[in-house]
Write an enzyme that holds these catalytic residues in place. Structure first.
Site, PDB file in Angstrom:
ATOM      1  N   GLY A 138      55.610  35.693  44.696  1.00  0.00           N
ATOM      2  CA  GLY A 138      55.687  34.763  43.263  1.00  0.00           C
ATOM      3  C   GLY A 138      54.100  34.504  42.919  1.00  0.00           C
ATOM      4  O   GLY A 138      53.504  35.322  42.837  1.00  0.00           O
ATOM      5  N   CYS A 139      53.896  33.623  42.606  1.00  0.00           N
ATOM      6  CA  CYS A 139      52.601  32.980  42.186  1.00  0.00           C
ATOM      7  C   CYS A 139      51.490  33.420  42.937  1.00  0.00           C
ATOM      8  O   CYS A 139      50.410  33.347  42.332  1.00  0.00           O
ATOM      9  CB  CYS A 139      52.520  31.445  41.610  1.00  0.00           C
ATOM     10  SG  CYS A 139      53.771  30.805  40.395  1.00  0.00           S
ATOM     11  N   VAL A 140      51.650  33.375  44.255  1.00  0.00           N
ATOM     12  CA  VAL A 140      50.361  33.795  45.107  1.00  0.00           C
ATOM     13  C   VAL A 140      50.123  35.117  45.035  1.00  0.00           C
ATOM     14  O   VAL A 140      48.922  35.692  45.566  1.00  0.00           O
ATOM     15  CB  VAL A 140      50.810  33.256  46.651  1.00  0.00           C
ATOM     16  CG1 VAL A 140      51.550  34.453  47.113  1.00  0.00           C
ATOM     17  CG2 VAL A 140      49.569  33.188  47.305  1.00  0.00           C
TER      18      VAL A 140
END
Length: 357
Positions: A138-140
């Site tokens: 995801g965003c990481v």
């Protein structure tokens, strides 16, 4: 150490002001109209002013289901991945056949063969190029991808490695789902891609490539936070899991994690000249500022990115890094500067990357 030689970001082809997207997506997530005022308030509160989308706005209501949305992800996403990667390589003067490893990440669509495999013939990458597809971060993943390329290049100092992130978040918006998580997601996330070219220490020296060097990285997973952020995957595709407790996790843990990471390298938060933070959302950025006791303005590049294009999931922090390197939002870092690249994502987790110019 490894060197970040270039970062190139691209955006999906259809560009709209936030208010126009709000009205169109409100009809998708709550077609009976009973939550239209709530949706407008939530979308306005994100601070997002414009977003780029994979499809023309009117076509989202016509998507028949997950299969059609995922086919669109592959078609549009591959074009964006190619453009981002070509752009990054062109900035370095390197050729596709120079690439020894390509890592591709996304959390908004599925492809087998994966995006990195499909890029090989499109770009003219070597048939023996090493490939690492990533899903689920995801965003990481923008920060984690940079960290994992660094890990590889430490052991392969003559190599060239590429990270490409493709996120078409708009294709995951759920129809007839007026849950708070879906409403927030429909107003926060945009579509785009980014590519990073990194080179090992000996290769960077031989080519005379400049850019920030990756000094060290650190990963952090927070037990018991699995339902803080992620997807429930079913017949309708990716249904977002987004807890209001994201900011609380950041406030509880980020300060000690960053301070401990920096201390291991004889530094403190006061020594950091540049903060390259995933934009997340307004509450996420405020939590990062509070946790790290940052002076006003230290995350302005991230806030501007959020306003101009929305949250691009894993590609967002790479767009912020590009803006920092180019000096488009102010002077680029001077030689000797120290920076921290950071992002958070499903797990719930954080990734920290220490940079030196």
């Amino acid at each position: 150490m490894s060197t970040i030689a270039a970062v190139h970001g691209v955006l999906a082809p259809h560009d709209y002001p936030q208010a126009e997207i709000t009205e169109a997506f409100a009809a998708v997530v709550a077609p009976n109209g009973d939550k239209r005022d709530l949706i407008r308030r939530i979308h306005a509160a994100t601070g997002v002013q414009r977003r780029h989308l994979a499809l023309p706005l009117e076509e989202y209501a016509q998507l028949t289901g997950f299969g059609e949305a995922n086919d669109t992800f592959i078609h549009v996403g591959l074009d964006l991945a190619e453009a981002a990667t070509r752009g990054a390589l062109d900035e370095t003067g390197l050729r596709p056949e120079d690439v020894d490893l390509v890592m591709a990440t996304s959390v908004t669509g599925l492809a087998v063969p994966s995006i990195d495999a499909r890029l090989v013939p499109r770009l003219g990458l070597r048939e023996d190029v090493k490939r690492v597809p990533l899903f689920g971060l995801g965003c990481v993943a923008g920060a984690a991808g940079v960290a994992r390329l660094h890990d590889y290049l430490v052991g392969h100092p003559d190599d060239v490695a590429v990270l490409v992130s493709v996120e078409l978040c708009s294709l995951t918006v759920q129809r007839d789902d007026a849950s708070m998580a879906n409403i927030v997601a429909s107003g926060l996330f945009g579509d785009g891609a980014a590519a990073v070219v990194m080179v090992g220490e000996r290769r960077a020296h031989a080519l005379g490539l400049t850019g920030p060097r990756v000094v060290a990285t650190r990963s952090r997973l927070y037990p018991g936070t699995e339902r803080t952020m992620g997807w429930d995957i079913g017949e309708s595709g990716f249904r977002i899991v987004l807890s209001p407790g994201v900011a609380d996790v950041i406030l509880d843990h980020l300060e000690s994690d960053v301070e401990g990471f920096l201390a291991d390298h004889a530094s403190t938060t006061g020594d950091v000249d540049v903060w390259v933070s995933h934009p997340g959302g307004p509450k996420v950025l405020s939590a990062v500022e509070s946790a790290l006791d940052l002076a006003p303005g230290r995350l302005d590049v991230s806030r501007r990115s959020l306003a101009e294009v929305g949250n691009l999931s894993s590609a967002s922090v790479l767009h912020v890094l590009r803006d920092v390197l180019s000096g488009s939002d102010g002077p680029s870092p001077s030689p000797g500067s120290t920076g921290v690249l950071l992002a958070m994502g499903p797990g719930f987790c954080a990734e920290l990357v220490l940079l030196r110019w």
